[in-house]
Scaffold this motif. Sequence first.
Motif, short mmCIF file in Angstrom:
data_model
loop_
_atom_site.label_atom_id
_atom_site.label_comp_id
_atom_site.label_asym_id
_atom_site.label_seq_id
_atom_site.Cartn_x
_atom_site.Cartn_y
_atom_site.Cartn_z
N LYS A 112 0.91 -1.27 -0.04
CA LYS A 112 -0.15 -0.02 -0.18
C LYS A 112 0.88 1.24 -0.05
O LYS A 112 0.41 2.05 -0.78
CB LYS A 112 -1.02 0.05 1.06
CG LYS A 112 -2.24 -0.70 1.00
CD LYS A 112 -3.39 -0.41 2.13
CE LYS A 112 -4.68 -1.05 1.51
NZ LYS A 112 -5.70 -0.76 2.50
N GLU A 113 2.05 1.38 0.49
CA GLU A 113 2.85 2.34 0.73
C GLU A 113 3.37 2.71 -0.52
O GLU A 113 3.22 3.94 -1.05
CB GLU A 113 3.98 1.98 1.93
CG GLU A 113 4.78 3.33 2.39
CD GLU A 113 5.89 2.92 3.46
OE1 GLU A 113 5.73 1.68 3.97
OE2 GLU A 113 6.63 3.72 3.13
N GLU A 114 3.75 1.52 -1.09
CA GLU A 114 4.34 2.07 -2.66
C GLU A 114 3.31 2.55 -3.63
O GLU A 114 3.36 3.48 -4.28
CB GLU A 114 4.87 0.53 -3.04
CG GLU A 114 5.35 0.61 -4.41
CD GLU A 114 6.67 1.48 -4.91
OE1 GLU A 114 7.25 2.05 -3.79
OE2 GLU A 114 7.13 1.47 -6.03
N ALA A 115 2.17 1.98 -3.41
CA ALA A 115 0.95 2.45 -4.08
C ALA A 115 0.65 3.84 -3.96
O ALA A 115 0.36 4.41 -4.71
CB ALA A 115 -0.27 1.68 -4.03
N GLY A 139 -9.59 2.01 0.30
CA GLY A 139 -10.94 1.03 0.55
C GLY A 139 -10.41 -0.38 0.29
O GLY A 139 -11.42 -1.30 0.72
N ILE A 140 -9.24 -0.79 0.01
CA ILE A 140 -8.88 -1.89 -0.47
C ILE A 140 -8.40 -2.73 1.01
O ILE A 140 -7.56 -2.23 1.68
CB ILE A 140 -7.83 -2.38 -1.32
CG1 ILE A 140 -8.54 -1.58 -2.71
CG2 ILE A 140 -7.44 -3.83 -1.70
CD1 ILE A 140 -7.41 -1.53 -3.78
N GLU A 141 -8.83 -4.07 1.50
CA GLU A 141 -8.80 -4.84 2.55
C GLU A 141 -7.13 -5.07 2.66
O GLU A 141 -6.52 -5.00 3.88
CB GLU A 141 -9.59 -5.94 2.88
CG GLU A 141 -10.92 -5.54 2.40
CD GLU A 141 -11.69 -5.16 4.08
OE1 GLU A 141 -11.18 -5.46 4.99
OE2 GLU A 141 -12.82 -4.18 4.07
N VAL A 142 -6.86 -5.88 1.77
CA VAL A 142 -5.53 -6.49 1.64
C VAL A 142 -4.22 -5.55 1.44
O VAL A 142 -4.68 -4.34 0.95
CB VAL A 142 -5.20 -7.71 0.65
CG1 VAL A 142 -6.27 -8.55 1.05
CG2 VAL A 142 -5.51 -7.20 -0.72
N ASP A 143 -3.02 -5.75 1.74
CA ASP A 143 -1.92 -4.79 1.52
C ASP A 143 -1.32 -5.06 -0.06
O ASP A 143 -0.55 -4.03 -0.32
CB ASP A 143 -0.98 -5.31 2.42
CG ASP A 143 0.13 -4.14 2.57
OD1 ASP A 143 -0.34 -2.82 2.56
OD2 ASP A 143 1.54 -4.28 2.56
N LYS A 184 -7.79 7.40 -6.80
CA LYS A 184 -6.76 6.27 -6.56
C LYS A 184 -6.42 6.13 -5.26
O LYS A 184 -6.50 5.00 -4.64
CB LYS A 184 -5.63 6.18 -7.15
CG LYS A 184 -5.85 6.20 -9.14
CD LYS A 184 -6.38 4.95 -9.42
CE LYS A 184 -6.94 5.26 -11.02
NZ LYS A 184 -7.81 4.20 -11.19
N LEU A 185 -6.22 7.27 -4.55
CA LEU A 185 -5.83 7.10 -3.11
C LEU A 185 -6.94 6.60 -2.22
O LEU A 185 -6.94 5.67 -1.28
CB LEU A 185 -5.16 8.32 -2.55
CG LEU A 185 -3.99 8.81 -2.96
CD1 LEU A 185 -3.56 10.29 -2.78
CD2 LEU A 185 -2.94 7.87 -2.73
N GLU A 186 -8.16 7.03 -2.93
CA GLU A 186 -9.41 6.79 -1.84
C GLU A 186 -9.40 5.27 -2.27
O GLU A 186 -10.11 4.44 -1.30
CB GLU A 186 -10.51 7.33 -2.38
CG GLU A 186 -11.66 7.55 -1.50
CD GLU A 186 -12.90 8.38 -1.96
OE1 GLU A 186 -12.59 9.30 -2.38
OE2 GLU A 186 -13.98 7.91 -1.68
N LEU A 187 -9.44 4.67 -3.23
CA LEU A 187 -9.57 3.22 -3.91
C LEU A 187 -8.59 2.41 -2.98
O LEU A 187 -8.97 1.67 -2.58
CB LEU A 187 -9.64 3.22 -5.29
CG LEU A 187 -10.52 3.74 -6.34
CD1 LEU A 187 -10.00 3.40 -7.65
CD2 LEU A 187 -11.89 3.19 -5.90
N ILE A 188 -7.12 3.06 -2.73
CA ILE A 188 -6.24 2.18 -2.08
C ILE A 188 -6.82 2.08 -0.89
O ILE A 188 -6.73 0.99 -0.32
CB ILE A 188 -4.89 2.99 -2.17
CG1 ILE A 188 -4.18 2.81 -3.60
CG2 ILE A 188 -3.89 2.14 -1.23
CD1 ILE A 188 -3.04 3.77 -4.16
#
Length: 584
Positions: free
Chosen positions: A87-90, A106-110, A100-104
Amino acid sequence: MPQPLHELPQEDRVYRMRHSAAHIMAEAVLELFPGAKFAIGPPIEHGFYYDFELSRPLTPEDLGAIDERMRATIAADHPFVHREVDKEEARRLFADQPFKLELIDGIEVDQMSLYEHGEFTDLCEGPHVERTGQVGAFKLASVAGAYWRGDEHKPMLQRIYGLLFEKKKELKAHLAMMEEAEKRDHRRLGRELELFTTHELIGAGLPLWLPKGATVRRLLEEFITELERQAGYSHVYTPHIAKKDLYELSGHWDHFKDDMFPVMELEHEEMVLRPMNCPHHILIYASKLRSYRDLPIRLAEMGTMYRNERSGVVGGLSRVRAMTLNDAHIFCTPEQVKAEFSNVMRLVEEAYDTLGITEYSYQLSLRDPANTEKYAPDDAMWEMAEPMLREAMTELDLPFTEAIGEAAFYGPKLDIQLRDTMGREETFSTVQIDFHLPNQFDISYIGEDGAEHRPVIIHRGVISTMERMMAYLIEHYAGAFPLWLAPVQAIVIPIADRHIEYAQKVIDDLQAAGLRVELDDRGERMQAKIRDAQLQKIPYMLIVGDREQEADAVAVRQRDGANLGALPLFQVIDRLKDEVTTKC
RNA sequence: GCCGGCGUAGCUCAGUCUGGUAGAGCAGUCGAUUCGUAAUCGACAGGUCAAGGGUUCGAUUCCCUUCGCUGGCUCCA
């Protein structure tokens, strides 16, 4: 090792192509609009879209430039590369892309899945085609507004729609099909065939039914009313307005106020145009003491109602502000619900069968448990009604999908969905189980035990509103109504003026037989009259000249171009009457 | 309601970008033609260029507002 594209089923290939084209389009938009924020871009039926936030509105001309950039990317044949980052890299990669940040977040996994081609990287689950050169035949179709995450309280983004098929031939065929569909658009045929019209001075969503459209409507109403009569319904008439208090009692005021026309102030009361007919029918039920022996009571009406639809949604006949519903309310005991439900479904099937409607789907519309304030608050009621509908459908062995959040405020519904020529889905028939309004109105029946019991109400519309069904049928038949519904069933065409007298006799005989006929006595040539009748989609053209006059006959030409030659008039009348009776 | 696009004769559309008050086909009316299975010929008539406001010597054309239509989004029979 992933399976090569060409080995995948066609459905999967096209899905990947559409999805990949969305990425390619996003890349093109980013190049042309530096600083653009991009949101989501999924594959859809017939193509794909992508949503953007841009510095200025897109014009149709922009589509040309975007199209060009996309074709350059396709020609470059970049590989699609999948990789995964944390996630950090994303977040670092999409630091200037708030959506995109909001989508990131919202995603459960890393594990964040990314797809890259050329210089472009998107946050995306995939899958994609292997190379940009594999996306197939596409065409950018339109720009439209769309709310971020489909929420009207969130910012509105610009959406670009594209069409995409695997082969150019398929794209062309689809475009040709859309063009054909436009020709059967009920708004266009409504004007050409003089079925309905509108006027600015009357208002949006308030169509005027012209004589020919009104004829079709009256026939539809007579058809369904007779079916209902046979099915044990009693027909009533009720006024279109009532005191606001009525709707406060029913709960409409709380849950439906925004869809109602504003209150009319009278001397001492506030009146409203009714948005639904149920309260009126309930008060008919309540007008006398009811015994269990009377149930079920089935009250039906061509109920005219008024809904203040938001200005952006009204149009044609399919979405209007004044509408007449083939409505009925069945008051029954809880034990009778299932039987009544299946009776309604049978009625729907019979009506659809006669109207030639063969493609439809069943949708069980449930409340959204996460958003209960939209619905009547009685949890126990919902927990009873929803399974009841589900079971009834299962027992009838009918396939259905479930739609969360689509219920009426007073109960769950079984909706029957049809698609218009442009592929848009709408609800036509609806059957609703209601334990709520009987309580609100405190209605009852006396049971076998001599005590008061609460009836259940089944709300149902079989052939929808006259407006929506008319829109559907115009498109379904492309304006060529079957004989029993055709506003003009036959036109008599005299070849020369000396045949008008005989033509008039033919008209008289046809009318005496109950047929709807017209005489074309214009000073035109027969060919011109045939052409005009053809364009008006009149089922039968009856041509009379010297030979027919001599033989007490008419030459029969059908709308499909078939020429049946001269037939004795009485025989033609029998044939037409028979065709009307069988409704085929 | 929101984001685009559009609004010229009853209908389909030119003309608007580059301001100098409009044109065609079909439909309509009238006349001629009286004809055998998808358009006979001719004449005439038809428009405060959606409405209102602004800019300009001058606006159908440029700008703003409203209304209507339309493609989506949201909402719904």
